[in-house]
Design an enzyme around this catalytic site. Structure first.
Site, mmCIF file in Angstrom:
data_model
loop_
_atom_site.group_PDB
_atom_site.id
_atom_site.type_symbol
_atom_site.label_atom_id
_atom_site.label_comp_id
_atom_site.label_asym_id
_atom_site.label_seq_id
_atom_site.Cartn_x
_atom_site.Cartn_y
_atom_site.Cartn_z
ATOM 1 N N HIS A 77 0.268 -2.745 5.473
ATOM 2 C CA HIS A 77 0.716 -3.758 4.521
ATOM 3 C C HIS A 77 0.718 -3.110 3.139
ATOM 4 O O HIS A 77 -0.053 -2.180 2.863
ATOM 5 C CB HIS A 77 -0.235 -4.952 4.506
ATOM 6 C CG HIS A 77 -0.181 -5.772 5.757
ATOM 7 N ND1 HIS A 77 -0.737 -7.028 5.827
ATOM 8 C CD2 HIS A 77 0.341 -5.519 6.984
ATOM 9 C CE1 HIS A 77 -0.544 -7.526 7.038
ATOM 10 N NE2 HIS A 77 0.101 -6.618 7.756
ATOM 11 N N GLU A 79 -0.508 -3.990 0.340
ATOM 12 C CA GLU A 79 -1.817 -3.997 -0.315
ATOM 13 C C GLU A 79 -2.712 -2.876 0.212
ATOM 14 O O GLU A 79 -3.387 -2.187 -0.561
ATOM 15 C CB GLU A 79 -2.542 -5.327 -0.102
ATOM 16 C CG GLU A 79 -1.798 -6.544 -0.595
ATOM 17 C CD GLU A 79 -0.987 -7.225 0.505
ATOM 18 O OE1 GLU A 79 -0.194 -6.536 1.197
ATOM 19 O OE2 GLU A 79 -1.130 -8.442 0.667
ATOM 20 N N CYS A 107 -2.956 -11.480 3.202
ATOM 21 C CA CYS A 107 -3.472 -11.973 4.475
ATOM 22 C C CYS A 107 -4.990 -11.735 4.516
ATOM 23 O O CYS A 107 -5.544 -11.056 3.640
ATOM 24 C CB CYS A 107 -2.782 -11.240 5.635
ATOM 25 S SG CYS A 107 -3.303 -9.514 5.824
ATOM 26 N N CYS A 110 -5.998 -7.961 4.311
ATOM 27 C CA CYS A 110 -5.831 -7.393 2.975
ATOM 28 C C CYS A 110 -6.848 -7.976 2.000
ATOM 29 O O CYS A 110 -7.379 -7.257 1.144
ATOM 30 C CB CYS A 110 -4.407 -7.601 2.485
ATOM 31 S SG CYS A 110 -3.194 -6.664 3.449
#
Length: 174
Positions: A77, A79, A107, A110
């Site tokens: 992801h 992040e 999420c 993260c």
């Protein structure tokens, strides 16, 4: 309530403070960079989420868009990628005086990494009622087991982030 001297925004710790800020506020410039990364991710066929980490001095330490498909890595992801990059740049697993700008509410995975990295402030664009982990779902920073909760500012250029995500998914559905 705390006031961020650099930005003039107020935060209730892990609580949300809306996007009320001037057009020349630095958060807008950094969110624009995150949106550029999200657009690049979409062009590669990835879910269009972008992120940027900035030092206390305003230096961009890392920027990335989602790469889960490209890297064949479910943890890639935006992040997670910028946290890894910024830690490498600083030579530390802690990003204590750093701020994270991301186009979508992080999420739970993260959000956990943000906590462990000790990110100072989190600025995000669009809410994620389905998979978010900050203001929706797990609400990681509100848990008693959370090691560190950054100041959270949501809704930064949310309309642009939302439009980008909706367009991406509409195109995939055909």
């Amino acid at each position: 309530m705390r006031e961020d001297a650099a930005s003039g925004l107020t935060s209730m710790g892990p609580k949300r403070h809306g996007p009320a800020m001037s057009a020349e506020h630095p958060a807008n410039r950094f969110m624009q960079m995150a949106l550029e990364e999200a657009q690049a991710a979409a062009a590669r066929g990835e879910v269009p989420v972008g992120a940027v980490i900035v030092s206390a001095e305003g230096e961009v330490l890392a920027r990335a868009g989602n790469r889960t498909l490209e890297d064949r890595d479910p943890t890639a992801h935006a992040e997670m990628l910028v946290i890894r990059q910024a830690c490498a740049v600083l030579g530390s697993e802690r990003l204590i005086d750093c701020d994270l700008y991301v186009t979508l509410e992080p999420c739970p995975m993260c959000a956990g990494a943000i906590s462990y990295a000790r990110i100072r402030r989190l600025y995000f664009g669009a809410d994620d009622p389905k998979s978010g982990g900050v203001e929706h779902g797990a609400r990681v920073f509100s848990r008693p087991t959370c090691h560190h909760a950054p100041e959270v500012y949501g809704g930064i250029d949310a309309a642009t982030s939302t439009t980008l995500l909706q367009g991406f998914f509409a195109a995939r559905r055909g």
